[in-house]
Design a protein around this motif. Structure first.
Motif, PDB file in Angstrom:
ATOM      1  N   TYR A  81      12.020  -8.960  -0.469  1.00 48.15           N
ATOM      2  CA  TYR A  81      11.878  -8.369  -1.800  1.00 48.15           C
ATOM      3  C   TYR A  81      12.390  -6.926  -1.824  1.00 48.15           C
ATOM      4  N   GLU A  83      12.881  -4.203  -4.829  1.00 47.38           N
ATOM      5  CA  GLU A  83      11.500  -4.223  -5.269  1.00 47.38           C
ATOM      6  C   GLU A  83      10.604  -3.706  -4.145  1.00 47.38           C
ATOM      7  N   GLU A 106       0.196 -11.493  -7.313  1.00 44.61           N
ATOM      8  CA  GLU A 106      -0.357 -11.814  -8.624  1.00 44.61           C
ATOM      9  C   GLU A 106       0.735 -12.141  -9.641  1.00 44.61           C
ATOM     10  N   ARG A 107       1.917 -11.595  -9.423  1.00 49.15           N
ATOM     11  CA  ARG A 107       3.025 -11.794 -10.368  1.00 49.15           C
ATOM     12  C   ARG A 107       4.354 -11.750  -9.618  1.00 49.15           C
ATOM     13  N   PRO A 108       4.612 -12.733  -8.767  1.00 50.29           N
ATOM     14  CA  PRO A 108       5.860 -12.723  -7.992  1.00 50.29           C
ATOM     15  C   PRO A 108       7.073 -12.798  -8.911  1.00 50.29           C
ATOM     16  N   ASP A 111       8.058  -9.537   2.284  1.00 54.54           N
ATOM     17  CA  ASP A 111       8.145  -8.226   1.635  1.00 54.54           C
ATOM     18  C   ASP A 111       9.490  -7.563   1.894  1.00 54.54           C
ATOM     19  N   ARG A 136       6.510  -8.133  -2.393  1.00 55.13           N
ATOM     20  CA  ARG A 136       6.087  -9.267  -3.218  1.00 55.13           C
ATOM     21  C   ARG A 136       4.727  -8.990  -3.842  1.00 55.13           C
ATOM     22  N   ASN A 137       4.655  -9.139  -5.143  1.00 56.43           N
ATOM     23  CA  ASN A 137       3.390  -9.022  -5.854  1.00 56.43           C
ATOM     24  C   ASN A 137       2.765 -10.409  -5.933  1.00 56.43           C
TER      25      ASN A 137
END
Length: 487
Positions: free
Chosen positions: A437, A442, A448-450, A434, A445-446
């Protein structure tokens, strides 16, 4: 023989860089300049192919761009106003001139030259199918698979045959292709490997990094988008998007280590991101110390960021010599040990009695970190705390990066505490995923949708790994055979 880059031996290595020019006088000379700027992406071999309107000309050589392409006699043999080039670093595959790119073939439609940055994760399977159908390969490069797929496609036009070939491959690729009809530049649908476009008057330029544009005086126009083909022919340029749209996953390690710090990647200064990673490290993993010291040269921006955020002074505690050749013959263990100091030496007067924080970009096998920490202790450091400007590298890369098999990755075998003991550091910490990112602007880190390919840290591979997962024996057992391919 031992490389005289002892602190570079344990690094992840980008396997190649590409550069292409359309409509320029002395195009091959400009490509040579661009390849100089991309030399860090591949130092094993280099090649240039030019097109003079009638025929293709190619020169490929082992070694650096300098010494091979800074000679008038070589450039004169590469005439034309269209050219592309490649710098290469291979993995465990064969090191041979036949694998040096651009690769060239005479197809039914005419000459076809291709330069590739990346790695195809189903190249072995496709190659076996092609050989069974009668294809005869001249190299052990996965890039040649693309040539044979184009040659055997049932589509009529060369462009359609090329798109058909791309739809059969998986993995990472940024390509520059030259044909008698024009030039094509493209990226895989995920955009894993970088590719940018620039202009210099009426000249169009493609480069793996923006520094390639800088060196020839071109201005940056935009990135080649993931899944995009830019086709240039006489008097026309068009963009084609033949793939279904997917969530892009550009390689996050470009920001950590691969790209030059003076490049811009994804609209962001690489240097600024690396400083921001250092600041994240300081917030996440502080330590009481007297000095912040970078491991040169890749650790410098992160160390500056760490020092600025923590308020601990930044100093050059390791001095790098820039005047050492690439290799050095060493007849015995004692001379081999001394050879390490040819490239890097501790700034003893600065370090003695001090608590220091060492900043490096990554730990792979751990061999480099052991040497660095010991060097600091030998120089009299009171405490050595190590901070790493990337998360632990726990997984191999299959997308164009030279990574050891997972069993040789230190972070895949040990906890962080065990790693600290192994390298003999008083403490060891890595930036979090994280945090990495966040350094990119950002929130984290997502899952579901990195927004990036971070598989080397997370194990979340964005494509199928056909050769690794489906073939038997496993892919690493092909490392020393003709079936181990590299871009």
């Amino acid at each position: 023989m031992l490389t005289t880059h002892p602190f570079d031996d344990d690094k992840l290595r980008e396997e190649c860089g590409v550069f292409g020019i359309w409509n320029a006088e002395a195009a091959s000379a400009m490509v040579a300049l661009g390849l100089h700027a991309l030399q860090h992406r591949g130092q094993e071999a280099a090649g240039i192919t030019s097109w003079d309107g009638h025929q293709f000309h190619t020169h490929r050589a082992m070694g650096h761009v300098a010494g091979n392409f800074d000679r008038d006699d070589v450039i004169r043999k590469l005439p034309g106003n269209v050219a592309c080039g490649h710098v290469r670093y291979s993995t465990a595959g064969e090191t041979a001139l036949r694998n040096v790119q651009p690769l060239f073939a005479e197809l039914s439609s005419g000459g076809f030259a291709i330069a590739h940055n990346g790695n195809l994760s189903n190249a072995i399977k496709l190659r076996r199918e092609l050989v069974r159908r009668g294809s005869i390969f001249q190299s052990t490069s996965d890039t040649e698979t693309i040539i044979h797929l184009v040659a055997t496609s049932a589509y009529r036009t060369l462009l359609d045959r090329f798109i058909d070939a791309l739809k059969r491959i998986e993995g990472a690729y940024s390509l520059v292709v030259m044909t008698p009809e024009g030039m094509i530049a493209c990226r895989d649908p995920l955009g894993i490997r970088p590719l940018v476009m620039g202009k210099l008057g009426d000249t169009t330029i493609f480069s793996s990094e923006t520094v390639g544009l800088d060196v020839v005086g071109a201005h940056f126009v935009r990135e080649v988008e993931p899944g995009e083909l830019i086709v240039i022919s006489e008097g026309a340029m068009r963009s084609i998007r033949p793939f279904a749209e997917v969530n892009p996953r550009p390689c996050i390690f470009e920001h950590v280590y691969f790209s030059r710090p003076d490049s811009v990647s994804g609209g962001t200064s690489v240097y600024s991101v690396r400083k921001a990673i250092g600041a994240e490290l300081a917030r996440e993993s502080p330590a009481e110390a007297d000095l912040v010291i970078p491991v040169p040269d890749s650790g410098v921006p992160a160390a500056i960021g760490y020092a600025q955020e923590s308020g601990i002074p930044f100093e050059l505690g390791i001095i790098r010599s820039h005047y050492v050749g690439r290799t050095f013959i060493q007849p015995g263990d004692q001379v081999r040990h001394l050879g390490v100091k040819l490239k890097h030496n501790a700034n003893r007067a600065l370090i003695t009695g001090k608590k220091i924080i060492l900043i490096d970009d990554s730990i792979v096998r751990g061999t480099t970190s052991v040497k660095i920490v010991q060097m600091m202790r030998d120089a009299g450091a009171a405490e050595v705390h190590m901070r790493i400007a990337s998360p632990p590298t726990r997984h191999s890369c299959f997308y164009g990066v030279d990574t050891p098999e997972r069993a040789k990755l230190l972070a895949a075998q040990m906890t962080v505490e065990d790693m600290a003991r192994y390298i003999n550091a008083d403490s060891l910490a890595f930036v979090s995923v994280d945090g990495l990112y966040r350094a990119l602007g950002e929130p984290g880190r997502n899952p579901e949708r990195p927004a990036h390919c971070d598989a080397c840290f997370t194990g979340d591979y964005p494509t199928h790994l056909t050769d690794h997962e489906e073939l038997s024996p496993p892919i690493d057992q092909f490392a020393l055979t003709a079936e181990r391919f590299v871009a």
